[in-house]
Design a protein around this motif. Structure first.
Motif, mmCIF file in Angstrom:
data_model
loop_
_atom_site.group_PDB
_atom_site.id
_atom_site.type_symbol
_atom_site.label_atom_id
_atom_site.label_comp_id
_atom_site.label_asym_id
_atom_site.label_seq_id
_atom_site.Cartn_x
_atom_site.Cartn_y
_atom_site.Cartn_z
ATOM 1 N N ARG A 258 40.297 50.378 38.108
ATOM 2 C CA ARG A 258 40.413 50.514 39.563
ATOM 3 C C ARG A 258 39.053 50.752 40.203
ATOM 4 N NH1 ARG A 258 44.865 54.847 41.087
ATOM 5 N NH2 ARG A 258 44.068 54.361 43.167
ATOM 6 N N THR A 262 38.702 47.431 42.249
ATOM 7 C CA THR A 262 39.129 47.741 43.622
ATOM 8 C C THR A 262 38.260 48.839 44.237
ATOM 9 O OG1 THR A 262 40.745 49.351 42.792
ATOM 10 C CG2 THR A 262 41.517 47.085 43.143
ATOM 11 N N THR A 267 40.387 46.063 48.313
ATOM 12 C CA THR A 267 41.663 46.502 47.743
ATOM 13 C C THR A 267 42.776 45.511 48.058
ATOM 14 O OG1 THR A 267 42.062 47.847 49.716
ATOM 15 C CG2 THR A 267 41.032 48.936 47.821
ATOM 16 N N ARG A 271 43.605 41.953 43.632
ATOM 17 C CA ARG A 271 42.758 42.859 42.862
ATOM 18 C C ARG A 271 43.577 43.985 42.250
ATOM 19 N NH1 ARG A 271 37.137 43.056 43.536
ATOM 20 N NH2 ARG A 271 36.297 41.333 44.763
ATOM 21 N N LYS A 272 44.516 44.519 43.007
ATOM 22 C CA LYS A 272 45.361 45.596 42.496
ATOM 23 C C LYS A 272 46.215 45.108 41.328
ATOM 24 C CE LYS A 272 45.726 48.188 46.839
ATOM 25 N NZ LYS A 272 46.643 48.645 47.918
#
Length: 361
Positions: A258, A262, A267, A271-272
């Motif tokens: 993360r 991100t 975000t 990407r998540k």
């Protein structure tokens, strides 16, 4: 009049969680929205973790149900025989041809029943252990701490829901057509020859499906024929050994990724989802042999003799697989599993974060 106002105020505060104040990075105090306390008897934050985890688990498993079932079939099918499920797309087509769309979803009902409490307990335990190990944020959360918290969360969740996992595995293979090699010890003398000189015991486990064995029926069958409640926990040790490092690596990898994938301002949904997909693929590949052992142990008591041999325990199963199939045998079904893990874990983490944010946690 004053008493009435006070009573009204008290009633209002008892039915909704109060807004909270938090300090932002620039030092300003911001008013946070009230948390939605759906489980009124539980702390709002804990209930949000529990609900978000349960929803995330059900969504993630339903998305990949056909691949999950194919993975289980490939893990437990014999090494020899013409009736093997080979190739991902060819096997899925065969599954649909023989059983229709229901074949894709077979075992998913109990899988969701199992995964909702499993995922809920796992996420909630992990969040609470993070607070405990960091003294509620007073100490930094490093990678070893994430690994330990994830491992303990995994063991807690699997011990809570293991009987459902075993029954789900039985239901997943209950209608798969498999061809078993015939031996003098296991085959009756009346077994007909198949395809000329090749003598094999070919059966279609849809016999179990024709008997309409559901969740409760299969549970009762296992307990009646294989030793009571204890039979529902066959393979628990191998499962816990695999789940602990898997969940630990999964959470640690996700939170580490993360920070890279991100960062603030980047975000997007893609990407998540990528964070979860990569984290799941890494953790599953490293711990996959434990998953194979778990499936072997879960079906070892089936009366149809699905396995080529019986195992006395996890260690005996490990040695037997390596001796007969080599280390490759510990990774049977890995490819469909990796195809399953990426969207599954991605959906799980994304749904968890989304529902948790919706609940105001």
């Amino acid at each position: 009049m004053t008493t009435s106002a006070q009573s009204s105020s008290s009633s209002s505060s008892s039915t909704s969680a109060p807004s909270s104040l938090s300090t932002s990075s620039d030092g300003n105090i911001a008013l946070q929205p009230p948390r939605r306390n759906i489980l009124g008897f539980v702390d709002p934050q804990i209930s949000s973790y529990f609900i978000a985890g349960g929803i995330a688990g059900a969504a993630s498993r339903t998305v990949v149900s056909p691949l999950e079932r194919l993975k289980i079939i490939q893990q437990i099918q014999p090494r020899t025989g013409d009736g093997q499920y080979r190739g991902v797309w060819r096997s899925l087509a065969r599954m649909y041809r023989e059983e229709g769309f229901k074949g894709f979803m077979r075992g998913n009902g109990i899988n969701c029943i199992r995964i909702v409490p499993y995922s809920a307990v796992q996420f909630t335990t992990y969040e609470q252990l993070k607070k405990l190990f960091t003294n509620k944020g007073a100490r930094p959360l490093d990678t070893p701490t994430r690994l330990v918290a994830g491992a303990l969360a995994g063991v807690t969740s699997v011990c809570t829901t293991y009987p459902l996992d075993l029954v789900r595995s039985r239901l997943s293979i209950a209608s798969a057509s498999l061809t078993l090699p015939t031996t003098s010890a296991s085959a009756p003398s009346t077994t007909p020859a198949i395809s000329g000189a090749r003598s094999a015991l070919s059966y279609h486990t849809a016999a179990a499906a024709r008997s309409n064995l559901g969740i409760w029926g299969m549970t009762a069958k296992v307990m009646r024929e294989e030793g009571g409640v204890r039979a529902l926990y066959r393979g628990l040790v191998a499962t816990a050994m695999g789940v602990a490092p898997y969940v630990g690596i999964n959470f640690a990898a996700y939170e580490a990724l993360r920070g890279v994938i991100t960062p603030p301002g980047k975000t997007s949904v893609a990407r998540k989802l990528s964070c979860g997909a990569l984290a799941g693929s890494i953790s599953q590949t490293l711990t996959y042999p434990f998953d194979v052992l778990r499936r072997k142990m879960q079906v070892v008591g089936m009366t149809q003799n699905v396995l080529e041999q019986k195992y006395n325990g996890a260690w005996h199963a490990l040695k037997a697989i390596v001796q007969t199939e080599g280390f490759v045998g510990l990774y049977r079904g890995l490819w469909p599993n990796l195809l399953k893990v990426a969207p599954s874990i991605a959906t799980s983490f994304f749904t968890y974060e989304m529902v948790k944010e919706f609940l105001g946690s």
